[in-house]
Design an enzyme around this catalytic site. Structure first.
Site, PDB file in Angstrom:
ATOM      1  N   GLU A   1       0.836  -1.208   0.000  1.00 50.73           N
ATOM      2  CA  GLU A   1       0.000   0.000   0.000  1.00 50.73           C
ATOM      3  C   GLU A   1       0.869   1.255   0.000  1.00 50.73           C
ATOM      4  OE1 GLU A   1      -2.835  -0.790  -0.796  1.00 50.73           O
ATOM      5  OE2 GLU A   1      -2.863  -2.860  -0.069  1.00 50.73           O
TER       6      GLU A   1
ATOM      7  N   HIS B   1       2.208   2.016  -3.419  1.00 48.40           N
ATOM      8  CA  HIS B   1       1.216   2.604  -4.323  1.00 48.40           C
ATOM      9  C   HIS B   1       1.308   4.131  -4.335  1.00 48.40           C
ATOM     10  CE1 HIS B   1      -1.265  -0.438  -6.126  1.00 48.40           C
ATOM     11  NE2 HIS B   1      -1.727  -0.945  -4.998  1.00 48.40           N
TER      12      HIS B   1
HETATM   13  N1  B3K Z   1      -6.155  -1.232  -4.499  1.00 46.50           N
HETATM   14  C1  B3K Z   1      -6.770  -2.003  -3.457  1.00 46.50           C
HETATM   15  C2  B3K Z   1      -7.776  -2.984  -3.949  1.00 46.50           C
HETATM   16  C3  B3K Z   1      -9.124  -2.417  -4.179  1.00 46.50           C
HETATM   17  C4  B3K Z   1     -10.109  -3.501  -4.497  1.00 46.50           C
HETATM   18  C5  B3K Z   1     -11.407  -2.943  -4.939  1.00 46.50           C
HETATM   19  N2  B3K Z   1     -12.407  -3.974  -5.137  1.00 46.50           N
HETATM   20  C6  B3K Z   1      -5.767  -2.713  -2.627  1.00 46.50           C
HETATM   21  C7  B3K Z   1      -4.489  -3.003  -3.281  1.00 46.50           C
HETATM   22  O1  B3K Z   1      -4.374  -3.787  -4.182  1.00 46.50           O
HETATM   23  O2  B3K Z   1      -3.522  -2.416  -2.907  1.00 46.50           O
HETATM   24 ZN    ZN Z   2      -2.489  -2.853  -4.788  1.00 46.21          ZN
END
Ligand code: B3K
Ligand code: ZN
Length: 879
Positions: free
Chosen positions: A304, A307
Site C-alpha cells: 500500500e 502505491h
Molecule cells: N487497491 C486495493 C484494492 C481495491 C479492491 C477494490 N475492489 C488494494 C491493493 O491492491 O492495494
Molecule cells: Zn495494490
C-alpha cells in the site's frame, strides 16, 4: 434487480470524460444513520471531450438533498436522477461550480463500499467505484482533483478524525461535536479519497525522507491494541527507506496514516496519505499472530505504501489498466520482501501462490488477459491474473533488459507520467525509450489469457561435445498464434555441479524464446548435462520436459539456482503424485511408484543443509498442493484420489525420515527463555521444526498427535500453537476436540485468532465437516457480515478442503451456495469472491462436474442476484 446479461464495458470504447473536476471541497457531517455530505465541485468542459455534452455524474444509494449551480438552486426539471446517475442535460459551456448535498446511511452500508461503519468506526472504501456512494461525481480514475475535506462528528463517538493529505485545522463545532479539515495538495482520482472517524488508539513514528521532509506517521487501531501495531509501524518505516534506495521514490506529504478496521472486503487500500487496512494486516503479537501473519503484514504495508508512487502519483487512465498499478506494485512489494528476507525462499513462495491461484484461474472460465478487454463488474477483476501475473510481466521485463536499464525505465516512467492517469503503453514506452528496443512483441503478455506451455527436449552429442535444446511454445484457447517473448534463464548441470558451457544465444544466463520453435546449442560440454531451465521461474509458463527422476535429483543436489533445486524436488513429487492419483483413489493408498529415491535424496539434503537454511529446507520438504496436482492432471479430476496420493507420499516421507525429523525438532527447539523475534531467521527455524512435526504425524499419527499436543501446551508463539493444532486437526479423536475447545476458550475475545480456528476446522477432510461448519456458523464469534469470518469459515472450506467441498453427494457445494446467496444480499463483492471457488468445475470427473454445474445453475436461478455475482455466474457457465 436481476441482471441476466450484464452490460459489458469495453476497453476499445474508452474516451476521455466530457468534463473535468479540478477542485473538490467536501463537508462531511458524520452521524450513524444520517450522514450528510456537502460537495462543492469546480468543473470545466474537457477540451478533449465533446463540447456541449450532458454532464452525467455517477451516484448510487444516495439521497439528494439539494443541488446548486454557481450558488443557485437548480430547478427540478434542470436535472434528472436515476438509480445510478444525476444528469444535467445542458451544463454551462464554461467553468462552473456545483454544490451537491446528499445523505447516506453508513450503518446500513453492508456492502463496505463508500462510507460505512465498522465496529463503530466510520471509514470509507472508494476503489473501484465507491465514491459515487458518498456524493454524485465523475467517478472514473482519469478525473483528478485537489480535495479539501472537513469532517465533523460527535467527539465522544469519534475523537479521531482523519482525511487525505495534511491536517489544516481542527476544533470545536456544535456542543459535543468537533471537526477537522484535511487538505491533499496532490490531484487524485476519487477512488483514492478516504476519511476515518472513530475511537482509535495511535502508535506514532517519525521518518525523515532523503529530500529532508519530516513525516509524522500514525498507525491507528482499536483502543488498547496499539502494542500490536508495532510491527506494522516498523514495516512502514522500512518500506519508506527501501523505496528511496531501490526506486528513488520519496514520500510527498507531511503525514502518513494507517488505520486498521475489522470489516474490510480485501487486504487494504492505498488512499492518499491515509491507508485503510483490514486489521488482519496490521495487528500482530507473538501470542496472536503467526510468522506468516507477520510476513503478510510486512508485504501488505509495503504494497500500500508503494502505491503512493505506483498508483497514486501515477494513476490509471481507466480500470482496464489496473495491472499498471497492481502488477507493478506487487512486483515492488515482492522485491521489498525479498530484500527483507531470503530472496530464494520468497521467490518459491511467490511461485507457489501464482501456481495455486493464478494458474487455475487462467485455465478455467474466469481466465482473462492481464489487461482485460471488457468487464461487467470491475470489482471482479482484482484477480490473481491482474496482480500476480501482472507482477511476473514486470519481472520478465527486468530480466529481458537487465536491472540497470529497468531502473532507468522506471525512473523515466515516474518522471514522464507523474500527475497523470496512464496506460500500459505509457509504461512500456518508458522502457522502450531508455533501451531503444521495440517492446511491441513483449506487450502481447498483457493481451493473451492462458498459461503458455513451453516444451523442451535436450540432445547431447558426446563426440562433438555439444548439447542442443529444442524449444517450442504454445498457448491454448486463442486463435492468435503469434509467439510470446519468453525469457528463459538457464544453465547446465553435471554430476558434480554446474557446467560452464557456452552458447552465443545466452546472455547473462538468459535465452530469449521469441519464436514458436527455436533451438539453442551449447558447445564445450564435457559430459551429458541436465538442463536447469527457467531458473528463478523466469517466466509464468508450464514447462514440459521429460527428465528422469535421477536427472531431477541431480538438479536438486547440484544446481546453483536454489529455485530450481526446489523445483526439481517438486517435479519428482509431482510425478509420484499424479501417477498415484491417476491410478484412482482405491489404489492410491497401496501400490504406487517407488518413492524411496526421492525420500533418500531429501534425507541427504537435510543432513547436509537443513540447519544452514531452515526456511529453505522447510520448503524442500513440502509437496505440491492438491490444486497443483489437479492442474497438472488437467481433466477428470477426482479430489479424493489426489488427497489419498498426497497422504501416502507424506507417510512415506515421514517413515523414511523419522529419525532425522526428530533430530531436527530437537536441534531447532528454542531455549525456554528465548525472546520472540518475528524475523526471517527465527521464523525459518520455526517453519522447519513445524514441517518436521507435520511429517512425523504423517508417518506415525499416534505419536504425532502426542507431540502436537505437547507442542500446543508448551507453545510461546501462535506459530507453534497453530502448527500443533493444525496437525492435531488431521487426527480424529478426543485429543483433537479437546485441543480445539481449549483454543476457542483461550482466544474467545480475539476474532482474528478465531479465524484461524474456523479455517482449521473448515479444512478437516472428513465426512462430517459440513455439519461442523453448520454448527460453527452459529458460534457467537461468527458473522456472515464480517468478510474475515466468512473467508475463514466458508472460504477455508471451499478453497482449503478439496475433498469435502467436492463431495460427490453435492453437500459441500450446497453449503457454499447457501452462504453465497445469503451474503449476496448484504455484500455482493464478498459473495462474488466466494463464487470463484466453482471456477474449476469443468476439470472434475463427471459425477462431481454435474453436481457442481447443477449448483452453479441453482444459484443462477435465484432471484435478485447482484451484478457482481451475476457476472461471475455468467462467465463460469459460459467459458
Ligand atoms: N487497491 C486495493 C484494492 C481495491 C479492491 C477494490 N475492489 C488494494 C491493493 O491492491 O492495494
Ligand atoms: Zn495494490
Amino acid at each position: 434487480m436481476r441482471t441476466e446479461n450484464p452490460i459489458l464495458i469495453q476497453l476499445a470504447d474508452y474516451r476521455p470524460s466530457d468534463y473535468l473536476i479540478d477542485r473538490v471541497i467536501l463537508d462531511v457531517d458524520l452521524h450513524a444513520h444520517e450522514s450528510r455530505v456537502k460537495a462543492e465541485l469546480t468543473l470545466r468542459p474537457n477540451p478533449a471531450g465533446i463540447a456541449g455534452a450532458p454532464l452525467v455524474l455517477d451516484g448510487e444509494d444516495l439521497t439528494l438533498l439539494s443541488l446548486e449551480l454557481d450558488g443557485r438552486a437548480l430547478a427540478s426539471d434542470a436535472y434528472a436522477i436515476t438509480a445510478t446517475a444525476l444528469t444535467l442535460a445542458q451544463p454551462p459551456n464554461r467553468p462552473f461550480k456545483l454544490t451537491i448535498r446528499t445523505q447516506v446511511d453508513p450503518t446500513a452500508n453492508t456492502r463496505l463500499m463508500g462510507l460505512y461503519r465498522s465496529g463503530g468506526v466510520y471509514c470509507t472504501q472508494c476503489e473501484a467505484d465507491g465514491f459515487r456512494r458518498i456524493t454524485y461525481f465523475l467517478d472514473r480514475p482519469d478525473v483528478m482533483a485537489v480535495y479539501t475535506t472537513r469532517i465533523e462528528a460527535d467527539r465522544d463517538e469519534a475523537p479521531v478524525l482523519l482525511g487525505n493529505g495534511n491536517l489544516l485545522e481542527s476544533g470545536e463545532a456544535a456542543p459535543g461535536r468537533h471537526f477537522a479539515v484535511w487538505h491533499d495538495p496532490h490531484p487524485k482520482p476519487a477512488y483514492l479519497f478516504a476519511l476515518v472517524g472513530g475511537r482509535l488508539d495511535r502508535l506514532g513514528g517519525h521518518f525523515t525522507t532523503s529530500e529532508g521532509r519530516s513525516i509524522e506517521l500514525g498507525v491507528y487501531v482499536e483502543p488498547g491494541k496499539s502494542a500490536r501495531a508495532a510491527y506494522a509501524l516498523d514495516a512502514t518505516l522500512r518500506a519508506m527507506a527501501w523505496d528511496e534506495t531501490a526506486f528513488g521514490r520519496a514520500y510527498d506529504l507531511d503525514v502518513f496514516n494507517v488505520v486498521a478496521v475489522s470489516d474490510f472486503n480485501m487486504g487494504a487500500m492505498e488512499n492518499k496519505g491515509l491507508n485503510i487496512f483490514n486489521d488482519k494486516y496490521v495487528l500482530a503479537s507473538a501470542e496472536t499472530a503467526t510468522d506468516s501473519d507477520y510476513a503478510g503484514i510486512e508485504t501488505v504495508i509495503a504494497h500500500e505504501y508503494f502505491h503512493n508512487w505506483s498508483g497514486n502519483r501515477v494513476t490509471c487512465r481507466d480500470w482496464f489498466q489496473l495491472c499498471l498499478k497492481e502488477g507493478l506494485t506487487v512486483f515492488r512489494d515482492q522485491e521489498f520482501s525479498s530484500d527483507m528476507r531470503s530472496r530464494a525462499v520468497h521467490r518459491i513462495g511467490e511461485v507457489r501462490t501464482l501456481r495455486a491461484r493464478q494458474f487455475p484461474e487462467d485455465a478455467g472460465p474466469l481466465a482473462h488477459p492481464v489487461r482485460p478487454k471488457h468487464y461487467a463488474e470491475i470489482n471482479n477483476f482484482y484477480t490473481a491474473t491482474v496482480y500476480e501475473k501482472g507482477a511476473e510481466i514486470v519481472r520478465m521485463l527486468r530480466t529481458l533488459i537487465g536491472a540497470s536499464a529497468f531502473r532507468a525505465g522506471m525512473d523515466r516512467y515516474f518522471a514522464e507520467c507523474d500527475g497523470t492517469a496512464a496506460t500500459v503503453e505509457d509504461f512500456l514506452d518508458a522502457f522502450a525509450a531508455v533501451t531503444g528496443r521495440d517492446l511491441s512483441d513483449f506487450a502481447r503478455w498483457y493481451e493473451r489469457p492462458g498459461t503458455p506451455k513451453v516444451s523442451v527436449t535436450g540432445t547431447y552429442d558426446a563426440g562433438a561435445q555439444t548439447y542442443r535444446l529444442d524449444f517450442s511454445q504454445s498457448l491454448a484457447g486463442s486463435d492468435d498464434t503469434t509467439p510470446l517473448v519468453i525469457p528463459v534463464a538457464l544453465g547446465l548441470v553435471g554430476q558434480q555441479g554446474p557446467i560452464d558451457a557456452a552458447s552465443d544465444r545466452v546472455q547473462d544466463g538468459v535465452f530469449v524464446l521469441s519464436e514458436s520453435a527455436d533451438t539453442l546449442t551449447f558447445t564445450n560440454v564435457p559430459e551429458a548435462p541436465v538442463p536447469s531451465l527457467f531458473r528463478g521461474f523466469s517466466a509464468p509458463v508450464r514447462i514440459v520436459m521429460t527428465l528422469s527422476d535421477a536427472d531431477r535429483l541431480t538438479l536438486l543436489r547440484h544446481d546453483s539456482d536454489p529455485f530450481n533445486r526446489w523445483q526439481a524436488g517438486q517435479s519428482v513429487a509431482m510425478r509420484l503424485l499424479t501417477e498415484r492419483a491417476m491410478a484412482g483413489a482405491a489404489e492410491a493408498d497401496s501400490a504406487g511408484p517407488d518413492a524411496s529415491a526421492f525420500v533418500d535424496a531429501l534425507g541427504g539434503f537435510l543432513d547436509a543443509e537443513a540447519l544452514a537454511d531452515p526456511a529453505f529446507a522447510a520448503l524442500m520438504l513440502g509437496l505440491p498442493g492438491a490444486g497443483d496436482v489437479a492442474g497438472e492432471i488437467g481433466a477428470n479430476i477426482d479430489p479424493d484420489a489426489i488427497h489419498a496420493a498426497r497422504l501416502t507420499l507424506r507417510r512415506h516421507i515421514g517413515h523414511g525420515l523419522m529419525g532425522r525429523l526428530h533430530g531436527l525438532r530437537d536441534a531447532l527447539a528454542d531455549p525456554a527463555d528465548a525472546a520472540f523475534s518475528p524475523d526471517a531467521a527465527a521464523a525459518g527455524r520455526r517453519s522447519l521444526r513445524n514441517v518436521a512435526l507435520d511429517l512425523i504425524a504423517a508417518g506415525d499419527p499416534a505419536s504425532g498427535a502426542d507431540l502436537a499436543a505437547e507442542q500446543i501446551a508448551a507453545a510461546t508463539t501462535m506459530t507453534d500453537r497453530l502448527a500443533g493444532l493444525s496437525v492435531l486437526a488431521t487426527i480424529p479423536g478426543p485429543q483433537r476436540e479437546a485441543a480445539l475447545a481449549a483454543f476457542a476458550t483461550r482466544y474467545r475475545d480475539e476474532p482474528l485468532v478465531l479465524d484461524k480456528w474456523f479455517a482449521i476446522q473448515a479444512g478437516i477432510a472428513e465426512a462430517d465437516t459440513p455439519q461442523r461448519i453448520a454448527a460453527l456458523q452459529q458460534h457467537p464469534a461468527f458473522a456472515m457480515t464480517n468478510p474475515n469470518r466468512v473467508r475463514a469459515l466458508i472460504g477455508g472450506f471451499s478453497m482449503g478442503n478439496p475433498t469435502q467441498f467436492n463431495r460427490p453427494d453435492g453437500a459441500g457445494y450446497a453449503l457454499v451456495a447457501q452462504a453465497i446467496l445469503t451474503i449476496d444480499k448484504s455484500n455482493p463483492q464478498l459473495a462474488a469472491r466466494l463464487l470463484t471457488a466453482f471456477g474449476s468445475w469443468r476439470m472434475l470427473e463427471p459425477v462431481r462436474r454435474d453436481r457442481a454445474e447443477a449448483t452453479v445453475r441453482e444459484i443462477h436461478a435465484a432471484p435478485g442476484l447482484s451484478r457482481d455475482v451475476a457476472d461471475i455466474l455468467a462467465r463460469t457457465l459460459a467459458g
